[in-house]
Design a protein around this motif. Sequence first.
Motif, PDB file in Angstrom:
ATOM      1  N   LYS A 173      -8.871  -2.626 -23.650  1.00 42.22           N
ATOM      2  CA  LYS A 173      -9.476  -4.190 -23.429  1.00 42.22           C
ATOM      3  C   LYS A 173      -8.230  -5.272 -22.498  1.00 42.22           C
ATOM      4  O   LYS A 173      -6.853  -4.846 -23.460  1.00 42.22           O
TER       5      LYS A 173
ATOM      6  N   ASN B 264      -8.222  -9.991 -21.359  1.00 39.33           N
ATOM      7  CA  ASN B 264      -8.797 -11.067 -21.292  1.00 39.33           C
ATOM      8  C   ASN B 264      -8.290 -11.962 -20.963  1.00 39.33           C
ATOM      9  O   ASN B 264      -6.830 -11.292 -20.519  1.00 39.33           O
ATOM     10  N   ASN B 265      -8.851 -12.894 -20.247  1.00 35.68           N
ATOM     11  CA  ASN B 265      -7.874 -14.001 -19.525  1.00 35.68           C
ATOM     12  C   ASN B 265      -6.461 -14.047 -19.515  1.00 35.68           C
ATOM     13  O   ASN B 265      -6.014 -14.645 -18.779  1.00 35.68           O
TER      14      ASN B 265
ATOM     15  N   ASP C  83      -4.663 -12.949 -22.090  1.00 40.45           N
ATOM     16  CA  ASP C  83      -3.543 -11.592 -21.508  1.00 40.45           C
ATOM     17  C   ASP C  83      -3.242 -11.108 -20.261  1.00 40.45           C
ATOM     18  O   ASP C  83      -1.932 -11.004 -19.943  1.00 40.45           O
TER      19      ASP C  83
ATOM     20  N   ARG D 122     -17.587  -7.238 -17.885  1.00 45.44           N
ATOM     21  CA  ARG D 122     -17.352  -8.307 -18.686  1.00 45.44           C
ATOM     22  C   ARG D 122     -18.123  -7.733 -19.928  1.00 45.44           C
ATOM     23  O   ARG D 122     -18.930  -7.331 -20.308  1.00 45.44           O
TER      24      ARG D 122
ATOM     25  N   THR E  21     -14.650 -14.215 -23.809  1.00 45.85           N
ATOM     26  CA  THR E  21     -14.790 -12.849 -22.553  1.00 45.85           C
ATOM     27  C   THR E  21     -13.835 -11.571 -23.067  1.00 45.85           C
ATOM     28  O   THR E  21     -12.596 -11.921 -23.077  1.00 45.85           O
ATOM     29  N   THR E  22     -14.210 -10.446 -23.006  1.00 46.62           N
ATOM     30  CA  THR E  22     -13.105  -9.911 -22.866  1.00 46.62           C
ATOM     31  C   THR E  22     -13.313  -9.009 -21.757  1.00 46.62           C
ATOM     32  O   THR E  22     -14.540  -9.044 -21.228  1.00 46.62           O
ATOM     33  N   TYR E  23     -12.320  -7.859 -21.331  1.00 49.45           N
ATOM     34  CA  TYR E  23     -12.280  -6.901 -20.278  1.00 49.45           C
ATOM     35  C   TYR E  23     -12.429  -5.605 -20.113  1.00 49.45           C
ATOM     36  O   TYR E  23     -11.222  -5.090 -20.913  1.00 49.45           O
TER      37      TYR E  23
END
Length: 202
Positions: A154, A156-157, A159, A187, A195-197
């Motif tokens: 995963k 996040n923004n 990272d 998302r 929020t993670t991706y």
Amino acid sequence: MISYEGLNRVETYEYPKEAIREALLNAVAHKDYSGGVPIQISVYKDKLMIWNEGHLPDDWTIQTLLDKHSSKPFNPDIANALFRSGYIESWGRGISKMTEQCFNFGLPAPLFFFKSSGFWVEFRKDIYNYNQLKDLGLNERQIKAVLFIKDKGKINNSDYQTLNDVSKATATRDLTELVEKFKVLDRSGEVGAGTTYVLIGS
């Protein structure tokens, strides 16, 4: 892919053999033989597609197939012969078995759709490699992020900003494109800082 263990030649298939076998058996059992059109297999560099003439049972949709469902073979005698001969081990589990086998093989879930008076199954190769992602139109930052997620699970923004040395606004724009335009990421988690991706299908 060919490799060797000692003196023995080892062949690694591009797709899980059991999933392809299941798709072909389904095509035989569910085909509408009145049209006289053969089952068709199309092989491309990034996917393999199997088509057979026929249709879904009344009131069924593709989602019905993806959910737990009963088995309603178009040709019950053929399906029963396949079952009794051991080619089919259980009823109504073909779709879930193909999906599980693709995931275990490290590939995206197969796609199922109805088009051109017949039913399609599409197996896709791992699209999460540099060349495939470049062909999809991702920029270098986005490719780096997708490969990061493939390794770490995963992103996040924050990272993304660190990985690519960019502002929060650029990271947000790039990540939004990966979700909405390229449909590579999903998302996950709480909206905002939480929020993670993750990769679609993971």
